[in-house]
Write a protein that holds these residues in place. Structure first.
Motif, PDB file in Angstrom:
ATOM      1  N   ALA A 108     -38.662  77.771  33.044  1.00  0.00           N
ATOM      2  CA  ALA A 108     -38.505  78.267  34.418  1.00  0.00           C
ATOM      3  C   ALA A 108     -37.112  77.952  34.953  1.00  0.00           C
ATOM      4  CB  ALA A 108     -39.575  77.655  35.321  1.00  0.00           C
ATOM      5  N   LEU A 109     -36.612  76.768  34.642  1.00  0.00           N
ATOM      6  CA  LEU A 109     -35.272  76.358  35.079  1.00  0.00           C
ATOM      7  C   LEU A 109     -34.212  77.311  34.556  1.00  0.00           C
ATOM      8  CD1 LEU A 109     -33.046  74.377  36.092  1.00  0.00           C
ATOM      9  CD2 LEU A 109     -33.400  73.086  33.980  1.00  0.00           C
ATOM     10  N   PHE A 110     -34.229  77.565  33.246  1.00  0.00           N
ATOM     11  CA  PHE A 110     -33.156  78.355  32.634  1.00  0.00           C
ATOM     12  C   PHE A 110     -33.273  79.841  32.939  1.00  0.00           C
ATOM     13  CE2 PHE A 110     -32.821  74.619  29.674  1.00  0.00           C
ATOM     14  CZ  PHE A 110     -31.522  74.286  30.011  1.00  0.00           C
ATOM     15  N   ILE A 111     -34.498  80.382  33.000  1.00  0.00           N
ATOM     16  CA  ILE A 111     -34.638  81.819  33.235  1.00  0.00           C
ATOM     17  C   ILE A 111     -34.251  82.178  34.668  1.00  0.00           C
ATOM     18  CG2 ILE A 111     -37.081  81.876  33.939  1.00  0.00           C
ATOM     19  CD1 ILE A 111     -35.450  84.340  31.490  1.00  0.00           C
ATOM     20  N   VAL A 112     -34.582  81.313  35.640  1.00  0.00           N
ATOM     21  CA  VAL A 112     -34.186  81.566  37.033  1.00  0.00           C
ATOM     22  C   VAL A 112     -32.677  81.376  37.190  1.00  0.00           C
ATOM     23  CG1 VAL A 112     -34.420  80.769  39.421  1.00  0.00           C
ATOM     24  CG2 VAL A 112     -36.448  80.988  37.984  1.00  0.00           C
ATOM     25  N   THR A 113     -32.141  80.347  36.543  1.00  0.00           N
ATOM     26  CA  THR A 113     -30.693  80.120  36.580  1.00  0.00           C
ATOM     27  C   THR A 113     -29.944  81.335  36.047  1.00  0.00           C
ATOM     28  OG1 THR A 113     -30.982  77.736  36.278  1.00  0.00           O
ATOM     29  CG2 THR A 113     -28.815  78.629  35.769  1.00  0.00           C
ATOM     30  N   GLU A 114     -30.469  81.934  34.977  1.00  0.00           N
ATOM     31  CA  GLU A 114     -29.820  83.120  34.407  1.00  0.00           C
ATOM     32  C   GLU A 114     -29.814  84.279  35.395  1.00  0.00           C
ATOM     33  OE1 GLU A 114     -30.209  86.017  30.505  1.00  0.00           O
ATOM     34  OE2 GLU A 114     -30.133  83.846  30.317  1.00  0.00           O
ATOM     35  N   GLY A 115     -30.894  84.454  36.141  1.00  0.00           N
ATOM     36  CA  GLY A 115     -30.941  85.520  37.138  1.00  0.00           C
ATOM     37  C   GLY A 115     -29.852  85.363  38.189  1.00  0.00           C
ATOM     38  N   PHE A 116     -29.681  84.140  38.693  1.00  0.00           N
ATOM     39  CA  PHE A 116     -28.635  83.893  39.696  1.00  0.00           C
ATOM     40  C   PHE A 116     -27.236  84.000  39.088  1.00  0.00           C
ATOM     41  CE2 PHE A 116     -32.174  82.105  42.096  1.00  0.00           C
ATOM     42  CZ  PHE A 116     -31.851  82.494  43.392  1.00  0.00           C
ATOM     43  N   LEU A 117     -27.100  83.581  37.832  1.00  0.00           N
ATOM     44  CA  LEU A 117     -25.799  83.680  37.167  1.00  0.00           C
ATOM     45  C   LEU A 117     -25.396  85.140  36.969  1.00  0.00           C
ATOM     46  CD1 LEU A 117     -23.495  82.050  35.855  1.00  0.00           C
ATOM     47  CD2 LEU A 117     -24.710  82.263  33.682  1.00  0.00           C
ATOM     48  N   LEU A 118     -26.352  85.994  36.632  1.00  0.00           N
ATOM     49  CA  LEU A 118     -26.058  87.421  36.487  1.00  0.00           C
ATOM     50  C   LEU A 118     -25.633  88.043  37.815  1.00  0.00           C
ATOM     51  CD1 LEU A 118     -28.910  88.533  34.050  1.00  0.00           C
ATOM     52  CD2 LEU A 118     -26.473  88.383  33.536  1.00  0.00           C
ATOM     53  N   GLY A 207     -40.469  86.529  44.961  1.00  0.00           N
ATOM     54  CA  GLY A 207     -39.702  87.442  45.804  1.00  0.00           C
ATOM     55  C   GLY A 207     -38.418  86.812  46.312  1.00  0.00           C
ATOM     56  N   ILE A 208     -38.517  85.542  46.718  1.00  0.00           N
ATOM     57  CA  ILE A 208     -37.341  84.806  47.223  1.00  0.00           C
ATOM     58  C   ILE A 208     -36.300  84.636  46.115  1.00  0.00           C
ATOM     59  CG2 ILE A 208     -36.564  82.545  48.068  1.00  0.00           C
ATOM     60  CD1 ILE A 208     -39.281  82.354  49.530  1.00  0.00           C
ATOM     61  N   ILE A 209     -36.767  84.498  44.873  1.00  0.00           N
ATOM     62  CA  ILE A 209     -35.858  84.316  43.740  1.00  0.00           C
ATOM     63  C   ILE A 209     -35.255  85.646  43.301  1.00  0.00           C
ATOM     64  CG2 ILE A 209     -35.731  83.687  41.282  1.00  0.00           C
ATOM     65  CD1 ILE A 209     -38.047  81.698  41.894  1.00  0.00           C
ATOM     66  N   ILE A 210     -36.123  86.645  43.106  1.00  0.00           N
ATOM     67  CA  ILE A 210     -35.686  87.896  42.478  1.00  0.00           C
ATOM     68  C   ILE A 210     -34.928  88.799  43.438  1.00  0.00           C
ATOM     69  CG2 ILE A 210     -36.498  90.035  41.397  1.00  0.00           C
ATOM     70  CD1 ILE A 210     -38.804  88.378  40.201  1.00  0.00           C
ATOM     71  N   SER A 246     -21.012  95.948  29.750  1.00  0.00           N
ATOM     72  CA  SER A 246     -21.689  94.852  29.051  1.00  0.00           C
ATOM     73  C   SER A 246     -22.629  94.110  29.988  1.00  0.00           C
ATOM     74  CB  SER A 246     -20.656  93.877  28.466  1.00  0.00           C
ATOM     75  OG  SER A 246     -19.844  94.515  27.526  1.00  0.00           O
ATOM     76  N   HIS A 247     -22.137  93.803  31.190  1.00  0.00           N
ATOM     77  CA  HIS A 247     -22.952  93.090  32.169  1.00  0.00           C
ATOM     78  C   HIS A 247     -24.157  93.925  32.568  1.00  0.00           C
ATOM     79  CE1 HIS A 247     -24.057  91.975  36.373  1.00  0.00           C
ATOM     80  NE2 HIS A 247     -24.027  90.761  35.846  1.00  0.00           N
ATOM     81  N   LEU A 248     -23.938  95.217  32.757  1.00  0.00           N
ATOM     82  CA  LEU A 248     -25.032  96.111  33.142  1.00  0.00           C
ATOM     83  C   LEU A 248     -26.093  96.176  32.038  1.00  0.00           C
ATOM     84  CD1 LEU A 248     -24.767  97.534  35.891  1.00  0.00           C
ATOM     85  CD2 LEU A 248     -24.632  99.667  34.671  1.00  0.00           C
ATOM     86  N   GLY A 249     -25.639  96.159  30.785  1.00  0.00           N
ATOM     87  CA  GLY A 249     -26.561  96.164  29.662  1.00  0.00           C
ATOM     88  C   GLY A 249     -27.428  94.920  29.627  1.00  0.00           C
ATOM     89  N   VAL A 250     -26.805  93.752  29.854  1.00  0.00           N
ATOM     90  CA  VAL A 250     -27.533  92.478  29.862  1.00  0.00           C
ATOM     91  C   VAL A 250     -28.556  92.451  30.997  1.00  0.00           C
ATOM     92  CG1 VAL A 250     -27.285  89.989  30.249  1.00  0.00           C
ATOM     93  CG2 VAL A 250     -25.697  91.176  28.735  1.00  0.00           C
ATOM     94  N   VAL A 251     -28.141  92.886  32.194  1.00  0.00           N
ATOM     95  CA  VAL A 251     -29.041  92.917  33.354  1.00  0.00           C
ATOM     96  C   VAL A 251     -30.231  93.833  33.080  1.00  0.00           C
ATOM     97  CG1 VAL A 251     -29.251  93.686  35.755  1.00  0.00           C
ATOM     98  CG2 VAL A 251     -27.280  92.337  35.060  1.00  0.00           C
ATOM     99  N   SER A 252     -29.968  95.004  32.516  1.00  0.00           N
ATOM    100  CA  SER A 252     -31.034  95.977  32.245  1.00  0.00           C
ATOM    101  C   SER A 252     -32.051  95.430  31.251  1.00  0.00           C
ATOM    102  CB  SER A 252     -30.433  97.272  31.695  1.00  0.00           C
ATOM    103  OG  SER A 252     -29.519  97.828  32.608  1.00  0.00           O
ATOM    104  N   VAL A 253     -31.565  94.780  30.193  1.00  0.00           N
ATOM    105  CA  VAL A 253     -32.459  94.235  29.168  1.00  0.00           C
ATOM    106  C   VAL A 253     -33.332  93.128  29.750  1.00  0.00           C
ATOM    107  CG1 VAL A 253     -32.564  92.942  27.011  1.00  0.00           C
ATOM    108  CG2 VAL A 253     -31.000  94.865  27.211  1.00  0.00           C
ATOM    109  N   LEU A 254     -32.700  92.189  30.482  1.00  0.00           N
ATOM    110  CA  LEU A 254     -33.450  91.042  31.012  1.00  0.00           C
ATOM    111  C   LEU A 254     -34.470  91.471  32.068  1.00  0.00           C
ATOM    112  CD1 LEU A 254     -33.911  87.953  31.163  1.00  0.00           C
ATOM    113  CD2 LEU A 254     -32.219  87.910  32.991  1.00  0.00           C
ATOM    114  N   TYR A 255     -34.002  92.181  33.098  1.00  0.00           N
ATOM    115  CA  TYR A 255     -34.902  92.539  34.190  1.00  0.00           C
ATOM    116  C   TYR A 255     -35.938  93.569  33.745  1.00  0.00           C
ATOM    117  CZ  TYR A 255     -32.517  89.865  37.777  1.00  0.00           C
ATOM    118  OH  TYR A 255     -32.018  88.831  38.539  1.00  0.00           O
ATOM    119  N   GLY A 256     -35.557  94.463  32.827  1.00  0.00           N
ATOM    120  CA  GLY A 256     -36.515  95.427  32.306  1.00  0.00           C
ATOM    121  C   GLY A 256     -37.673  94.734  31.606  1.00  0.00           C
ATOM    122  N   ALA A 257     -37.351  93.725  30.774  1.00  0.00           N
ATOM    123  CA  ALA A 257     -38.394  92.987  30.049  1.00  0.00           C
ATOM    124  C   ALA A 257     -39.258  92.163  30.995  1.00  0.00           C
ATOM    125  CB  ALA A 257     -37.745  92.078  29.002  1.00  0.00           C
TER     126      ALA A 257
END
Length: 313
Positions: A108-118, A207-210, A246-257
């Motif tokens: 949970a720590l790393f996956i949420v951190t990745e969302g904010f980092l993106l 919701g507050i996170i995403i 590249s960034h758009l590709g990473v965002v699409s893969v992560l959030y899509g999954a």
């Protein structure tokens, strides 16, 4: 499921991770597949961090964020993959209560951190394209460190809250988690507690996170598209878009999954496992490939590093 009124989490000392419901002879194939993917994750993300740290030309905000992205991908996949691979060979497939809690917390720590980092990376691309003359001033080292530290802080707070809520639930006599790691939905299925308040709080927290991260990403790219369309030359537009692809590709893969995982009905647990496999292992494997294959600077830095190594050898 056992007596829901008498069994609680304090009596549970371990859980059983079912993993994938396939024939036993396929476990070897799954083990080899997981091993191959995890090896590629290690190679790709460690390689990306090494390139960024050793090449002075990559000492920019974008690559500072990318290095942290590789670090996060490496560690959250390492929270999941080794235990899953061990369970392919294990008869019991058990994980201790503390081990399950730690796995849940770290993921949970790393996956949420990745969302904010993106989201921070989207803001970086917005400044680079929309205000290029002020880029070095606005994206200072101090701000970059603050954005990364803030991403980790948000991930930590979110993880503490999610872990605290989940592991204070009461669990039934069945200790079987129908998943290959400790995640929210399969833990809810074996809970004896009234989940109405838990689900409301969990939904609000999600919701507050995403929402803020998605809003930052969408607004950044609306400004980017608007700015790029004003560029007269097609070559200029192509160059500007290439810095974002590249960034758009990473965002699409992560959030899509992630969306596919949580929008999948609970009555299809096997489908949820496949979706979660995408963002726990496939995404960390693809991210370095997406950035290295579509990024001229990274390819040149890799070529330089390999030439230097060959010279030494």
């Amino acid at each position: 499921m056992g007596d829901r009124g008498t069994s609680n989490h304090s009596e549970v000392t371990d859980f059983i991770l079912v993993g994938f419901r396939v024939r036993p002879e396929l476990h070897i194939l799954l083990f080899l597949l997981f091993l191959l993917v995890y090896a590629m994750i290690l190679l790709g993300n460690v390689g990306m961090m090494t390139i960024i740290m050793t090449d002075p030309r990559l000492n920019t905000p974008m690559y500072f964020f990318l290095g942290n992205l590789s670090f996060i991908d490496l560690f959250y996949s390492s929270v999941i993959a080794p235990k899953a691979m061990v369970n392919f060979w294990s008869e019991s497939k058990s994980i201790s209560f503390a081990g399950c809690l730690i796995q849940f917390f770290l993921f949970a720590l790393f996956i949420v951190t990745e969302g904010f980092l993106l989201a921070a990376m989207a803001y970086d691309r917005f400044i680079a394209i929309c205000n290029p003359l002020l880029y070095s001033v606005q994206m200072s080292t101090h701000l970059c460190i603050q954005l990364v530290a803030g991403s980790y802080f948000c991930g930590f707070i979110s993880s503490v809250l999610q872990t605290g809520m989940t592991f204070t639930l009461s669990f039934c006599a069945s200790r079987t988690i129908d998943h290959f790691y400790c995640d929210t939905r399969p833990l809810q299925r074996i809970s004896c507690s009234d989940l109405f308040i838990y689900r409301m709080v969990s939904f609000s927290l999600s919701g507050i996170i995403i929402m803020p991260t998605i809003i930052v990403i969408i607004i950044s790219y609306l400004y980017i598209v608007s700015t790029v369309l004003k560029i007269c030359s097609s070559e200029g537009r192509k160059k500007a878009f290439s810095t974002c692809s590249s960034h758009l590709g990473v965002v699409s893969v992560l959030y899509g999954a992630v969306f596919f995982m949580y929008l999948t009905p609970d009555r299809f647990p096997e489908l949820s496992k496949v979706a979660s496999l995408c963002y726990t292992l496939v995404t960390p494997m693809l991210n370095p490939l997406i950035y290295s294959l579509r990024n001229k600077d990274v390819k040149e830095a890799l070529k330089k590093l390999l030439e230097k190594r060959n010279t030494i050898v």
